[in-house]
Design a protein around this motif. Structure first.
Motif, PDB file in Angstrom:
ATOM      1  N   LEU A  35       0.845  -1.203   0.000  1.00  0.00           N
ATOM      2  CA  LEU A  35       0.000   0.000   0.000  1.00  0.00           C
ATOM      3  C   LEU A  35       0.882   1.256   0.000  1.00  0.00           C
ATOM      4  CD1 LEU A  35      -2.860   1.148   0.028  1.00  0.00           C
ATOM      5  CD2 LEU A  35      -2.789   1.081   2.528  1.00  0.00           C
ATOM      6  N   LEU A  36       1.937   1.255   0.792  1.00  0.00           N
ATOM      7  CA  LEU A  36       2.862   2.397   0.792  1.00  0.00           C
ATOM      8  C   LEU A  36       3.423   2.637  -0.602  1.00  0.00           C
ATOM      9  CD1 LEU A  36       4.714   1.713   4.142  1.00  0.00           C
ATOM     10  CD2 LEU A  36       3.832   3.960   3.474  1.00  0.00           C
ATOM     11  N   ARG A  37       3.798   1.567  -1.283  1.00  0.00           N
ATOM     12  CA  ARG A  37       4.326   1.691  -2.638  1.00  0.00           C
ATOM     13  C   ARG A  37       3.273   2.320  -3.573  1.00  0.00           C
ATOM     14  NH1 ARG A  37       8.947   1.351  -1.692  1.00  0.00           N
ATOM     15  NH2 ARG A  37      10.424  -0.268  -2.239  1.00  0.00           N
ATOM     16  N   HIS A  38       2.037   1.825  -3.484  1.00  0.00           N
ATOM     17  CA  HIS A  38       0.994   2.342  -4.376  1.00  0.00           C
ATOM     18  C   HIS A  38       0.606   3.778  -4.043  1.00  0.00           C
ATOM     19  CE1 HIS A  38      -0.186  -0.801  -7.260  1.00  0.00           C
ATOM     20  NE2 HIS A  38       0.440  -1.584  -6.399  1.00  0.00           N
ATOM     21  N   LEU A  39       0.735   4.161  -2.787  1.00  0.00           N
ATOM     22  CA  LEU A  39       0.421   5.538  -2.406  1.00  0.00           C
ATOM     23  C   LEU A  39       1.592   6.470  -2.699  1.00  0.00           C
ATOM     24  CD1 LEU A  39      -1.369   4.903   1.023  1.00  0.00           C
ATOM     25  CD2 LEU A  39      -2.435   5.636  -1.123  1.00  0.00           C
ATOM     26  N   ASP A  40       2.727   5.856  -3.087  1.00  0.00           N
ATOM     27  CA  ASP A  40       3.917   6.643  -3.399  1.00  0.00           C
ATOM     28  C   ASP A  40       4.428   7.423  -2.196  1.00  0.00           C
ATOM     29  OD1 ASP A  40       5.584   6.811  -5.455  1.00  0.00           O
ATOM     30  OD2 ASP A  40       4.377   8.152  -6.702  1.00  0.00           O
ATOM     31  N   LEU A  41       4.298   6.846  -1.016  1.00  0.00           N
ATOM     32  CA  LEU A  41       4.821   7.487   0.194  1.00  0.00           C
ATOM     33  C   LEU A  41       6.220   6.915   0.455  1.00  0.00           C
ATOM     34  CD1 LEU A  41       1.733   7.292   2.614  1.00  0.00           C
ATOM     35  CD2 LEU A  41       2.607   9.313   1.434  1.00  0.00           C
ATOM     36  N   PRO A  42       7.245   7.784   0.536  1.00  0.00           N
ATOM     37  CA  PRO A  42       8.586   7.258   0.797  1.00  0.00           C
ATOM     38  C   PRO A  42       8.671   6.649   2.196  1.00  0.00           C
ATOM     39  CG  PRO A  42       8.623   9.663   0.506  1.00  0.00           C
ATOM     40  CD  PRO A  42       7.198   9.231   0.407  1.00  0.00           C
ATOM     41  N   PHE A  43       9.374   5.544   2.319  1.00  0.00           N
ATOM     42  CA  PHE A  43       9.536   4.939   3.643  1.00  0.00           C
ATOM     43  C   PHE A  43      10.840   4.159   3.716  1.00  0.00           C
ATOM     44  CE2 PHE A  43       8.476   0.404   2.792  1.00  0.00           C
ATOM     45  CZ  PHE A  43       7.917   0.511   1.514  1.00  0.00           C
ATOM     46  N   ARG A  44      11.313   4.015   4.943  1.00  0.00           N
ATOM     47  CA  ARG A  44      12.497   3.226   5.232  1.00  0.00           C
ATOM     48  C   ARG A  44      12.005   1.858   5.671  1.00  0.00           C
ATOM     49  NH1 ARG A  44      16.136   2.757   9.875  1.00  0.00           N
ATOM     50  NH2 ARG A  44      14.480   3.568  11.210  1.00  0.00           N
ATOM     51  N   ALA A  70       4.936  -3.127  11.757  1.00  0.00           N
ATOM     52  CA  ALA A  70       4.768  -1.956  12.612  1.00  0.00           C
ATOM     53  C   ALA A  70       5.229  -0.749  11.804  1.00  0.00           C
ATOM     54  CB  ALA A  70       5.591  -2.100  13.870  1.00  0.00           C
ATOM     55  N   LEU A  71       4.529   0.359  11.990  1.00  0.00           N
ATOM     56  CA  LEU A  71       4.876   1.593  11.277  1.00  0.00           C
ATOM     57  C   LEU A  71       5.283   2.634  12.309  1.00  0.00           C
ATOM     58  CD1 LEU A  71       4.625   3.025   8.339  1.00  0.00           C
ATOM     59  CD2 LEU A  71       2.587   4.078   9.340  1.00  0.00           C
ATOM     60  N   ILE A  72       6.389   3.314  12.047  1.00  0.00           N
ATOM     61  CA  ILE A  72       6.831   4.375  12.953  1.00  0.00           C
ATOM     62  C   ILE A  72       6.865   5.674  12.167  1.00  0.00           C
ATOM     63  CG2 ILE A  72       8.753   5.207  14.390  1.00  0.00           C
ATOM     64  CD1 ILE A  72       8.416   1.561  13.895  1.00  0.00           C
ATOM     65  N   ASP A  73       6.177   6.667  12.721  1.00  0.00           N
ATOM     66  CA  ASP A  73       6.125   7.993  12.110  1.00  0.00           C
ATOM     67  C   ASP A  73       6.479   8.993  13.202  1.00  0.00           C
ATOM     68  OD1 ASP A  73       5.657  10.169  10.508  1.00  0.00           O
ATOM     69  OD2 ASP A  73       3.465  10.020  10.573  1.00  0.00           O
ATOM     70  N   GLY A  74       7.759   9.340  13.315  1.00  0.00           N
ATOM     71  CA  GLY A  74       8.200  10.189  14.431  1.00  0.00           C
ATOM     72  C   GLY A  74       7.943   9.459  15.742  1.00  0.00           C
ATOM     73  N   ASP A  75       7.143  10.114  16.625  1.00  0.00           N
ATOM     74  CA  ASP A  75       6.853   9.494  17.932  1.00  0.00           C
ATOM     75  C   ASP A  75       5.666   8.544  17.870  1.00  0.00           C
ATOM     76  OD1 ASP A  75       8.888  10.872  19.105  1.00  0.00           O
ATOM     77  OD2 ASP A  75       7.619  12.575  19.680  1.00  0.00           O
ATOM     78  N   THR A  76       5.031   8.455  16.733  1.00  0.00           N
ATOM     79  CA  THR A  76       3.828   7.626  16.614  1.00  0.00           C
ATOM     80  C   THR A  76       4.186   6.218  16.155  1.00  0.00           C
ATOM     81  OG1 THR A  76       2.612   9.609  15.990  1.00  0.00           O
ATOM     82  CG2 THR A  76       1.546   7.500  15.521  1.00  0.00           C
ATOM     83  N   HIS A  77       3.797   5.236  16.962  1.00  0.00           N
ATOM     84  CA  HIS A  77       4.006   3.832  16.591  1.00  0.00           C
ATOM     85  C   HIS A  77       2.642   3.210  16.309  1.00  0.00           C
ATOM     86  CE1 HIS A  77       8.303   3.063  18.139  1.00  0.00           C
ATOM     87  NE2 HIS A  77       8.098   4.369  18.076  1.00  0.00           N
ATOM     88  N   VAL A  78       2.497   2.590  15.159  1.00  0.00           N
ATOM     89  CA  VAL A  78       1.230   1.964  14.786  1.00  0.00           C
ATOM     90  C   VAL A  78       1.511   0.492  14.505  1.00  0.00           C
ATOM     91  CG1 VAL A  78      -0.836   2.191  13.337  1.00  0.00           C
ATOM     92  CG2 VAL A  78       0.734   4.123  13.536  1.00  0.00           C
ATOM     93  N   TRP A  79       0.733  -0.395  15.073  1.00  0.00           N
ATOM     94  CA  TRP A  79       0.942  -1.824  14.811  1.00  0.00           C
ATOM     95  C   TRP A  79      -0.365  -2.451  14.371  1.00  0.00           C
ATOM     96  CZ3 TRP A  79       0.722   0.563  19.457  1.00  0.00           C
ATOM     97  CH2 TRP A  79      -0.243   0.121  20.369  1.00  0.00           C
ATOM     98  N   LEU A  88      -2.335   5.125   7.137  1.00  0.00           N
ATOM     99  CA  LEU A  88      -1.836   5.562   5.827  1.00  0.00           C
ATOM    100  C   LEU A  88      -2.922   6.286   5.032  1.00  0.00           C
ATOM    101  CD1 LEU A  88       0.382   2.508   4.793  1.00  0.00           C
ATOM    102  CD2 LEU A  88       1.098   4.707   5.783  1.00  0.00           C
ATOM    103  N   HIS A  89      -4.172   5.894   5.253  1.00  0.00           N
ATOM    104  CA  HIS A  89      -5.285   6.606   4.606  1.00  0.00           C
ATOM    105  C   HIS A  89      -5.257   8.078   5.038  1.00  0.00           C
ATOM    106  CE1 HIS A  89      -9.180   7.102   2.710  1.00  0.00           C
ATOM    107  NE2 HIS A  89      -9.721   7.525   3.846  1.00  0.00           N
ATOM    108  N   GLU A  90      -5.104   8.299   6.339  1.00  0.00           N
ATOM    109  CA  GLU A  90      -5.059   9.681   6.845  1.00  0.00           C
ATOM    110  C   GLU A  90      -3.796  10.382   6.369  1.00  0.00           C
ATOM    111  OE1 GLU A  90      -5.610   9.645  11.093  1.00  0.00           O
ATOM    112  OE2 GLU A  90      -7.330   8.308  10.915  1.00  0.00           O
ATOM    113  N   LYS A  91      -2.685   9.685   6.420  1.00  0.00           N
ATOM    114  CA  LYS A  91      -1.384  10.270   6.083  1.00  0.00           C
ATOM    115  C   LYS A  91      -1.316  10.683   4.610  1.00  0.00           C
ATOM    116  CE  LYS A  91       2.877  10.978   7.429  1.00  0.00           C
ATOM    117  NZ  LYS A  91       3.213  11.868   8.533  1.00  0.00           N
ATOM    118  N   SER A  92      -2.057   9.969   3.758  1.00  0.00           N
ATOM    119  CA  SER A  92      -1.944  10.200   2.315  1.00  0.00           C
ATOM    120  C   SER A  92      -3.014  11.148   1.788  1.00  0.00           C
ATOM    121  CB  SER A  92      -2.076   8.854   1.582  1.00  0.00           C
ATOM    122  OG  SER A  92      -3.373   8.310   1.801  1.00  0.00           O
TER     123      SER A  92
END
Ligand SMILES: N[C@@H](CCC(=O)N[C@@H](CS)C(=O)NCC(=O)O)C(=O)O
Length: 222
Positions: A35-44, A70-79, A88-92
């Motif tokens: 999904l990250l790939r299809h949304l074109d959101l860069p990630f490590r 698990a996804l980490i976005d700064g201080d936010t951890h999502v599992w 990712l819906h909100e982020k994109s």
């Protein structure tokens, strides 16, 4: 906004980090990854090998559940894959689910069904992304799961085919949720309706999925 300011903001934004398991085996990891790939959101990407002592000690710094993804976005951890997809819906800018509320409800329903159900299919046909294993029989409960998924896909394709080749026309989180199922059907050789077979062909032709499978092959050759 001035270009220099935009450039500064982009590069100083914390990069998303996705923690995943083996590409050959970790079906839950594949879902947010593709999904990250299809949304074109860069990630490590942080890859942890499942069933190793290193996994057990490393995963805790990313996810209290002790599981990937698990996804980490700064201080936010999502599992948990479904929570990550919602994040990712909100982020994109609301691009992960269909824009229409009724279609969005439909997409969320089939995704929740995948997330919580089909245990016989999962048990007997585990994802092995880089393998072809045509002689593994499914018990009746597994065949029932295959028939239900076929029915879900046929219904989507009947309703939304005019809008594009994915379950809801455009690519959505529902396609990401079912990507590992397509790999299972391909690995074990499921017998499907014409519409479901065409959907499998569509997903297998996806460049992002090809990248994941190449990663799985690399793992096996190490
Ligand atoms: N409900 C979770 C399931 C996650 C899960 O079961 N992940 C497996 C790998 S695919 C895992 O981390 N297993 C390692 C362990 O349980 O020690 C989700 O949707 O993310």
């Amino acid at each position: 906004m001035h270009d220099t300011a935009r450039h500064f903001l982009f590069w100083n934004r914390p990069m998303l980090t996705l923690v995943i398991g083996d590409k050959h085996l970790s079906s839950w990891s594949l879902r947010p990854w593709i999904l990250l790939r299809h949304l074109d959101l860069p990630f490590r990407e942080v890859a942890l090998q499942l069933d190793t002592p290193q996994f057990a000690s490393a995963i805790r710094q990313y996810s209290a559940s002790g599981r990937v993804p698990a996804l980490i976005d700064g201080d936010t951890h999502v599992w948990d894959s479904l929570a990550i997809m919602e994040y990712l819906h909100e982020k994109s800018g609301a691009r992960a689910w269909p824009a229409d509320p009724a279609q969005r409800a439909h997409a969320r329903s089939i995704s929740a069904e995948m997330h919580s159900d089909f245990s016989a299919l999962r048990e007997h046909w585990p994802m092995q992304a880089a393998s072809i294993l045509p002689n593994v029989a499914l018990p009746p409960a597994g065949l029932k799961d295959v028939a239900r998924i076929d029915e879900l896909w046929q219904d989507c394709r009947r309703r939304y085919a005019a809008r594009g080749p994915w379950l809801f026309g455009d690519y959505s989180a529902a396609d990401a949720m079912y990507a590992p199922v397509v790999l299972r059907f391909h690995t074990y050789g499921a017998t499907l309706s014409d519409a479901a077979t065409a959907y499998v062909t569509q997903v297998l032709g996806d460049a992002a999925l090809g990248e994941w499978i190449a990663g799985a092959r690399d793992e096996l050759s190490r």
